[in-house]
Design a protein around this motif. Sequence first.
Motif, PDB file in Angstrom:
ATOM      1  N   ALA A  13      32.007  21.158 -27.012  1.00 47.23           N
ATOM      2  CA  ALA A  13      33.023  21.853 -27.789  1.00 47.23           C
ATOM      3  C   ALA A  13      32.464  23.232 -28.135  1.00 47.23           C
ATOM      4  N   ARG A  14      33.243  24.269 -27.892  1.00 48.15           N
ATOM      5  CA  ARG A  14      32.802  25.638 -28.202  1.00 48.15           C
ATOM      6  C   ARG A  14      33.404  26.041 -29.539  1.00 48.15           C
ATOM      7  N   ILE A  15      32.531  26.276 -30.506  1.00 49.94           N
ATOM      8  CA  ILE A  15      32.983  26.597 -31.856  1.00 49.94           C
ATOM      9  C   ILE A  15      33.605  27.993 -31.900  1.00 49.94           C
ATOM     10  N   LYS A  16      34.626  28.124 -32.754  1.00 54.18           N
ATOM     11  CA  LYS A  16      35.295  29.409 -32.944  1.00 54.18           C
ATOM     12  C   LYS A  16      34.504  30.329 -33.865  1.00 54.18           C
ATOM     13  N   TYR A  17      33.761  29.731 -34.791  1.00 56.02           N
ATOM     14  CA  TYR A  17      33.049  30.483 -35.815  1.00 56.02           C
ATOM     15  C   TYR A  17      31.630  29.928 -35.928  1.00 56.02           C
ATOM     16  N   PRO A  18      30.699  30.703 -36.459  1.00 56.23           N
ATOM     17  CA  PRO A  18      29.351  30.160 -36.684  1.00 56.23           C
ATOM     18  C   PRO A  18      29.410  28.921 -37.588  1.00 56.23           C
ATOM     19  N   LEU A  19      28.468  28.021 -37.405  1.00 58.21           N
ATOM     20  CA  LEU A  19      28.474  26.773 -38.174  1.00 58.21           C
ATOM     21  C   LEU A  19      28.386  26.994 -39.680  1.00 58.21           C
ATOM     22  N   ASP A  20      27.801  28.126 -40.110  1.00 61.17           N
ATOM     23  CA  ASP A  20      27.708  28.389 -41.543  1.00 61.17           C
ATOM     24  C   ASP A  20      28.917  29.161 -42.088  1.00 61.17           C
ATOM     25  N   ASP A  21      29.901  29.426 -41.247  1.00 63.16           N
ATOM     26  CA  ASP A  21      31.133  30.085 -41.676  1.00 63.16           C
ATOM     27  C   ASP A  21      31.947  29.094 -42.511  1.00 63.16           C
ATOM     28  N   PRO A  22      32.530  29.531 -43.618  1.00 67.04           N
ATOM     29  CA  PRO A  22      33.330  28.631 -44.459  1.00 67.04           C
ATOM     30  C   PRO A  22      34.468  27.933 -43.703  1.00 67.04           C
ATOM     31  N   ARG A  23      34.977  28.558 -42.644  1.00 68.55           N
ATOM     32  CA  ARG A  23      36.051  27.930 -41.858  1.00 68.55           C
ATOM     33  C   ARG A  23      35.570  26.719 -41.082  1.00 68.55           C
ATOM     34  N   MET A  24      34.250  26.567 -40.930  1.00 67.66           N
ATOM     35  CA  MET A  24      33.675  25.414 -40.225  1.00 67.66           C
ATOM     36  C   MET A  24      33.192  24.334 -41.189  1.00 67.66           C
ATOM     37  N   ALA A  25      33.252  24.611 -42.485  1.00 63.03           N
ATOM     38  CA  ALA A  25      32.630  23.737 -43.488  1.00 63.03           C
ATOM     39  C   ALA A  25      33.127  22.296 -43.426  1.00 63.03           C
ATOM     40  N   GLU A  26      34.418  22.087 -43.314  1.00 58.72           N
ATOM     41  CA  GLU A  26      34.918  20.708 -43.316  1.00 58.72           C
ATOM     42  C   GLU A  26      34.401  19.927 -42.107  1.00 58.72           C
ATOM     43  N   PHE A  27      34.362  20.583 -40.959  1.00 63.30           N
ATOM     44  CA  PHE A  27      33.805  19.922 -39.774  1.00 63.30           C
ATOM     45  C   PHE A  27      32.320  19.623 -39.985  1.00 63.30           C
ATOM     46  N   VAL A  28      31.547  20.644 -40.316  1.00 62.51           N
ATOM     47  CA  VAL A  28      30.096  20.500 -40.469  1.00 62.51           C
ATOM     48  C   VAL A  28      29.758  19.458 -41.541  1.00 62.51           C
ATOM     49  N   ASP A  29      30.489  19.498 -42.656  1.00 57.18           N
ATOM     50  CA  ASP A  29      30.217  18.579 -43.761  1.00 57.18           C
ATOM     51  C   ASP A  29      30.493  17.124 -43.409  1.00 57.18           C
ATOM     52  N   ASN A  30      31.230  16.865 -42.326  1.00 56.61           N
ATOM     53  CA  ASN A  30      31.575  15.493 -41.956  1.00 56.61           C
ATOM     54  C   ASN A  30      30.873  14.980 -40.707  1.00 56.61           C
ATOM     55  N   VAL A  31      30.038  15.796 -40.098  1.00 62.04           N
ATOM     56  CA  VAL A  31      29.345  15.372 -38.872  1.00 62.04           C
ATOM     57  C   VAL A  31      28.492  14.133 -39.130  1.00 62.04           C
ATOM     58  N   ALA A  32      27.694  14.143 -40.175  1.00 64.11           N
ATOM     59  CA  ALA A  32      26.828  12.985 -40.467  1.00 64.11           C
ATOM     60  C   ALA A  32      27.667  11.741 -40.735  1.00 64.11           C
ATOM     61  N   ARG A  33      28.769  11.901 -41.442  1.00 63.97           N
ATOM     62  CA  ARG A  33      29.657  10.763 -41.737  1.00 63.97           C
ATOM     63  C   ARG A  33      30.235  10.161 -40.452  1.00 63.97           C
ATOM     64  N   VAL A  34      30.717  11.021 -39.576  1.00 60.59           N
ATOM     65  CA  VAL A  34      31.324  10.548 -38.324  1.00 60.59           C
ATOM     66  C   VAL A  34      30.260   9.932 -37.415  1.00 60.59           C
ATOM     67  N   ASN A  35      29.080  10.549 -37.346  1.00 62.25           N
ATOM     68  CA  ASN A  35      27.999   9.974 -36.539  1.00 62.25           C
ATOM     69  C   ASN A  35      27.572   8.615 -37.075  1.00 62.25           C
TER      70      ASN A  35
END
Length: 166
Positions: A13-35
């Motif tokens: 998956a090619r991210i639209k924004y850097p991982l530390d961008d607030p627009r990515m926060a919901e995705f990044v914050d849930n990666v550990a949960r989904v894994n």
Amino acid sequence: MMQGRHLAQFNIARIKYPLDDPRMAEFVDNVARVNALAEQIDGFVWRLQDDSGNAMGMQVYGDPRTLPNLTVWENVEALERFVWKTVHSRFYGRRAEWFVHIETPLVLWHVPAGHRPIMDEGVARLDYLREHGTSDFAFGWDAMPEAHHWKSARCGTTTGHSEHAA
């Protein structure tokens, strides 16, 4: 599926924004949960991860904005259960918020039970699928007659492939 074989899946998956961008926060914050959820699914075997506990820091195709995901499952039913019948499907349904569309982001293939594919193997299989189409070497959901959920849950895609990026 034959005894002694598991199902490997590799997707990008090619991210639209850097991982530390607030627009990515919901995705990044849930990666550990989904894994963690994936690891609890009956039929889960293994997933590629680094010291962070995920693979988001691993580079693929020489592109730091392309996130890899490589997992092994006992069978397609277990993989489908995770992708389409858990909270993962809600994130999948929102993938356009975080990721650029990729025409063929996913490849599946059979591996001997106990085999742990490396990233290069996943890349080679995905490249093969893109160049040569479906074969025993590399295929998508549409080549799995026992896969049922992807047909109704693929969120409007027409390729038969998913962008499962967690």
